[in-house]
Design a protein around this motif. Structure first.
Motif, PDB file in Angstrom:
ATOM      1  N   LEU B  34       0.833  -1.195   0.000  1.00  0.00           N
ATOM      2  CA  LEU B  34       0.000   0.000   0.000  1.00  0.00           C
ATOM      3  C   LEU B  34       0.868   1.245   0.000  1.00  0.00           C
ATOM      4  CD1 LEU B  34      -1.373  -2.287   2.132  1.00  0.00           C
ATOM      5  CD2 LEU B  34      -3.191  -0.586   2.059  1.00  0.00           C
ATOM      6  N   TYR B  36       0.614   5.408   0.984  1.00  0.00           N
ATOM      7  CA  TYR B  36      -0.145   6.433   1.685  1.00  0.00           C
ATOM      8  C   TYR B  36       0.570   7.769   1.514  1.00  0.00           C
ATOM      9  CZ  TYR B  36      -2.912   2.989   4.318  1.00  0.00           C
ATOM     10  OH  TYR B  36      -3.781   1.975   4.693  1.00  0.00           O
ATOM     11  N   GLN B  38       1.083  11.362   3.579  1.00  0.00           N
ATOM     12  CA  GLN B  38       0.911  11.944   4.908  1.00  0.00           C
ATOM     13  C   GLN B  38       1.358  13.392   4.895  1.00  0.00           C
ATOM     14  OE1 GLN B  38       3.074  10.105   8.215  1.00  0.00           O
ATOM     15  NE2 GLN B  38       1.406  10.647   9.598  1.00  0.00           N
ATOM     16  N   PRO B  43      -2.161   9.597   7.709  1.00  0.00           N
ATOM     17  CA  PRO B  43      -1.919   9.072   6.364  1.00  0.00           C
ATOM     18  C   PRO B  43      -3.236   8.883   5.619  1.00  0.00           C
ATOM     19  CG  PRO B  43      -0.699   7.808   8.005  1.00  0.00           C
ATOM     20  CD  PRO B  43      -1.637   8.703   8.748  1.00  0.00           C
ATOM     21  N   LEU B  88       4.361   7.262   2.289  1.00  0.00           N
ATOM     22  CA  LEU B  88       4.650   6.052   3.053  1.00  0.00           C
ATOM     23  C   LEU B  88       4.298   4.821   2.235  1.00  0.00           C
ATOM     24  CD1 LEU B  88       3.071   7.152   6.451  1.00  0.00           C
ATOM     25  CD2 LEU B  88       5.499   6.763   6.063  1.00  0.00           C
ATOM     26  N   GLU B  92       1.537  -5.439   3.634  1.00  0.00           N
ATOM     27  CA  GLU B  92       0.615  -6.249   4.421  1.00  0.00           C
ATOM     28  C   GLU B  92       1.064  -7.702   4.286  1.00  0.00           C
ATOM     29  OE1 GLU B  92      -3.301  -6.683   2.647  1.00  0.00           O
ATOM     30  OE2 GLU B  92      -4.144  -5.915   4.501  1.00  0.00           O
ATOM     31  N   LEU B  99       0.390  -4.673   8.847  1.00  0.00           N
ATOM     32  CA  LEU B  99       1.063  -3.676   8.007  1.00  0.00           C
ATOM     33  C   LEU B  99       2.402  -3.293   8.616  1.00  0.00           C
ATOM     34  CD1 LEU B  99      -1.316  -0.832   6.738  1.00  0.00           C
ATOM     35  CD2 LEU B  99      -0.300  -2.689   5.457  1.00  0.00           C
ATOM     36  N   PHE B 101       5.379  -0.539   7.913  1.00  0.00           N
ATOM     37  CA  PHE B 101       5.631   0.684   7.152  1.00  0.00           C
ATOM     38  C   PHE B 101       7.124   0.924   6.965  1.00  0.00           C
ATOM     39  CE2 PHE B 101       1.671   3.082   6.675  1.00  0.00           C
ATOM     40  CZ  PHE B 101       0.821   2.376   7.510  1.00  0.00           C
ATOM     41  N   GLY B 102       7.469   1.576   5.848  1.00  0.00           N
ATOM     42  CA  GLY B 102       8.800   2.133   5.689  1.00  0.00           C
ATOM     43  C   GLY B 102       8.886   3.471   6.405  1.00  0.00           C
ATOM     44  N   LYS B 103      10.073   4.086   6.365  1.00  0.00           N
ATOM     45  CA  LYS B 103      10.253   5.367   7.041  1.00  0.00           C
ATOM     46  C   LYS B 103       9.632   6.528   6.274  1.00  0.00           C
ATOM     47  CE  LYS B 103      14.470   4.345   9.590  1.00  0.00           C
ATOM     48  NZ  LYS B 103      15.844   4.758   9.879  1.00  0.00           N
TER      49      LYS B 103
END
Lengths: 116, 111
Positions: B34, B36, B38, B43, B88, B92, B99, B101-103
């Motif tokens: 996914l 996103y 932000q 997000p 972001l 999943e 989930l 997330f990356g930085k």
């Protein structure tokens, strides 16, 4: 459709104090998530609920953090006692169901916690 | 442990430029990827990708997944100042559809 609601939006506390955050997910969403986002990092999952049961709490610091979703709708996340490193934005998210391609998560506005 | 790495971590461009953001992952039991956006708040969802090679498009934004290379790219054409945000990438995975997330990539679009 109303989005994910969170309160408070901001909170400043001293270390060793306690704090609680509230989240109301989108109506009909079975899955609810709490994330911690430290400045400069992506959100980190703390706990995931499916209805009122815990699905994953492997990254929740259970000595000081607790969360509940008693009636399978809204949820509360508590920190007691708080430490300086808990300063972060706490995000709540919800999704309709757990199924491939259907688990799109919608995020609330977050609570910015500052621990002094 | 599941891992998601985004690059670059920050990017400054001029309005009208085209940008490509990268995301690579190492996870067990991949479900979907996914993207996103932000800004100063929560997000907001952009894309969900489950199948390799199929481009998803929304206006000037597009994204594609490469399951062989364990990566995805997000393209933004004709950038505008309103595109300035943190982007972001999240993957999943697992039986719980967790989930990771990356930085994020901080994109700044200057007029």
């Amino acid at each position: 459709e109303a989005g994910v609601a969170q309160s408070p939006r901001y909170k400043i506390i001293e270390k060793r104090q306690s704090v609680a955050f509230w989240c109301n997910p989108i109506s009909g969403h079975a899955t609810l998530y709490w994330y911690q986002q430290i400045l400069g990092q992506g959100p980190k999952l703390l706990i995931q609920f499916q209805n009122n049961g815990v699905v994953d709490d492997s990254q929740l610091p259970k000595d000081r953090f607790s969360a509940e979703r008693l009636k399978g709708v809204d949820s509360t996340l508590k920190i007691q006692p708080a430490k300086l490193e808990d300063s972060a934005v706490y995000l709540c998210a919800s999704s309709f169901t757990l199924r491939v391609g259907k688990n799109e998560q919608y995020f609330g506005p977050g609570t910015r916690l500052t621990v002094t | 442990e599941d891992k998601v790495v985004q690059s670059p971590l920050s990017l400054v461009v001029h309005e009208g430029d085209t940008v490509t953001l990268n995301c690579s992952y190492e996870v067990t039991n991949f479900r979907s990827l996914l993207w996103y956006k932000q800004e100063k708040k929560a997000p907001t969802f952009l894309f969900m990708l489950t199948s390799s090679g199929i481009e998803k498009k929304s206006g000037r934004l597009s994204s594609i997944l490469d399951k062989k290379e364990l990566s995805s790219i997000l393209n933004i054409t004709a950038t505008q100042t309103g595109d300035s945000a943190i982007y972001l990438c999240a993957v999943e995975a697992g039986s719980n559809y967790k989930l990771t997330f990356g930085k994020g990539t901080l994109l700044t679009v200057n007029p």
